[in-house]
Enzyme design. Structure first.
Site, PDB file in Angstrom:
ATOM      1  N   ASP A  75       0.857  -1.189   0.000  1.00 46.90           N
ATOM      2  CA  ASP A  75       0.000   0.000   0.000  1.00 46.90           C
ATOM      3  C   ASP A  75       0.891   1.236   0.000  1.00 46.90           C
ATOM      4  O   ASP A  75       2.116   1.136   0.088  1.00 46.90           O
ATOM      5  CB  ASP A  75      -0.977  -0.001   1.184  1.00 46.90           C
ATOM      6  CG  ASP A  75      -0.289  -0.022   2.542  1.00 46.90           C
ATOM      7  OD1 ASP A  75       0.766   0.620   2.694  1.00 46.90           O
ATOM      8  OD2 ASP A  75      -0.804  -0.686   3.466  1.00 46.90           O
ATOM      9  N   ARG A  83      -5.014  -5.229  -0.056  1.00 53.70           N
ATOM     10  CA  ARG A  83      -3.765  -4.647  -0.604  1.00 53.70           C
ATOM     11  C   ARG A  83      -2.987  -5.675  -1.428  1.00 53.70           C
ATOM     12  O   ARG A  83      -2.344  -5.328  -2.415  1.00 53.70           O
ATOM     13  CB  ARG A  83      -2.909  -4.031   0.503  1.00 53.70           C
ATOM     14  CG  ARG A  83      -2.601  -4.892   1.674  1.00 53.70           C
ATOM     15  CD  ARG A  83      -2.090  -4.015   2.838  1.00 53.70           C
ATOM     16  NE  ARG A  83      -2.140  -4.718   4.093  1.00 53.70           N
ATOM     17  CZ  ARG A  83      -1.088  -5.282   4.677  1.00 53.70           C
ATOM     18  NH1 ARG A  83       0.101  -5.222   4.100  1.00 53.70           N
ATOM     19  NH2 ARG A  83      -1.214  -5.896   5.818  1.00 53.70           N
TER      20      ARG A  83
END
Length: 295
Positions: free
Chosen positions: A81, A175
């Site tokens: 991320d 993610r």
């Protein structure tokens, strides 16, 4: 003594355990647990269970969840991320149509390799603890289910190229999904924003902010925000016991004769509509899966 469920709209920058600690202080109750961890950067629906209601956490945590996620292409990070260290940057010119055409590959039953920056344990050690020391260890892919995955219309949040709607099973890393989609597109990618909009059957419409909870507590009205624990089992059929003897048996953990009741799980209530237990009927008997009455 406080007991019930409160749905928090988790703010960015807080861990799920930070939220539990805050509520523990507000309600002066040690027994506080949540159903489904959200990373600090994520916001949205965090069901929190207080008092005896914590007995329902195990049932709520296993439910499907729904997210709205920002996808940033052309960037690969160590955390998958945008909070992490950038490992690669590449040019990315992907159209909405190209992205949409790829998504069926990531829908249904898939395998995910847990990220190093996660709380998954390998040989008794949490992966993020090893990652902080600069270590990377071998992980096994885990099965997860992506029930819905689509590109949403409209402007993407700042720092995002696209917005995805994801409905998924417990244990899914959104993610990692963003990272894997980026790899499949050949340009790399990571998650740039995450908002959970549904968990354990609860939505953002059911949620309150921590500020609203604090204001209610300051007015002496904090417990009015707590949902009853049976709200967690809204989709389970109701069974009302007709006699005091039947209720006494359930309260004592004994099985009841249930020849006329179809096999399956039930929300079991006393004659006065007190929620007693989650029960299971099988082979003509009703037994308790978990009791919820106050002892």
């Amino acid at each position: 003594m406080a007991s019930g469920i409160i749905i928090i709209d988790k703010p960015a920058g807080w861990t799920s355990m930070d939220v539990c600690a805050k509520l523990r202080g507000m309600f002066h109750e040690k027994r506080v647990g949540h159903a489904g961890t959200l990373d600090p950067m994520a916001t949205g629906v965090l069901p929190v269970f207080i008092g005896r209601a914590t007995r329902a956490v195990e049932f709520a945590a296993g439910s499907d969840k729904e997210y709205i996620a920002g996808l940033k292409l052309g960037v690969v990070t160590n955390t998958q991320d945008t909070t992490g260290e950038v490992l690669e940057e590449r040019g990315a010119s992907v159209t909405r149509e190209e992205l949409s055409a790829l998504l069926p590959r990531f829908t249904g039953d898939i395998q995910q390799l847990p990220p190093m920056w996660s709380a998954v344990k390998v040989n008794g050690k949490k992966l993020y603890e090893l990652a902080r020391k600069g270590k990377e260890v071998e992980r096994r892919p885990r099965p997860v289910t992506i029930r819905a995955l689509e590109v949403l219309d409209g402007a993407a949040p700042e720092g995002s190229d696209f917005v995805l709607r994801v409905v998924c099973s417990k244990g899914t890393y959104v993610r990692t999904l963003c990272h894997d989609i980026g790899q499949a597109l050949g340009c790399g990618g990571c998650m740039s924003a995450l908002r959970r909009v549904k968990a354990a059957g609860f939505t953002l419409e059911d949620s309150v902010t921590l500020e609203a909870v604090q204001a209610a507590v300051d007015r002496g009205e904090g417990e009015s925000l707590l949902l009853p624990v049976d709200a967690c089992f809204a989709g389970v059929p109701v069974l009302v016991l007709k006699t005091a003897g039947a209720e006494k048996k359930i309260r004592n953990g004994a099985a009841l004769s249930a020849r006329d009741i179809p096999d399956g799980e039930y929300r079991v209530y006393g004659a006065d509509k007190t929620f007693l237990a989650l029960g299971r009927a099988a082979d003509g008997k009703l037994s308790t899966v978990k009791s919820f009455f106050e002892v």
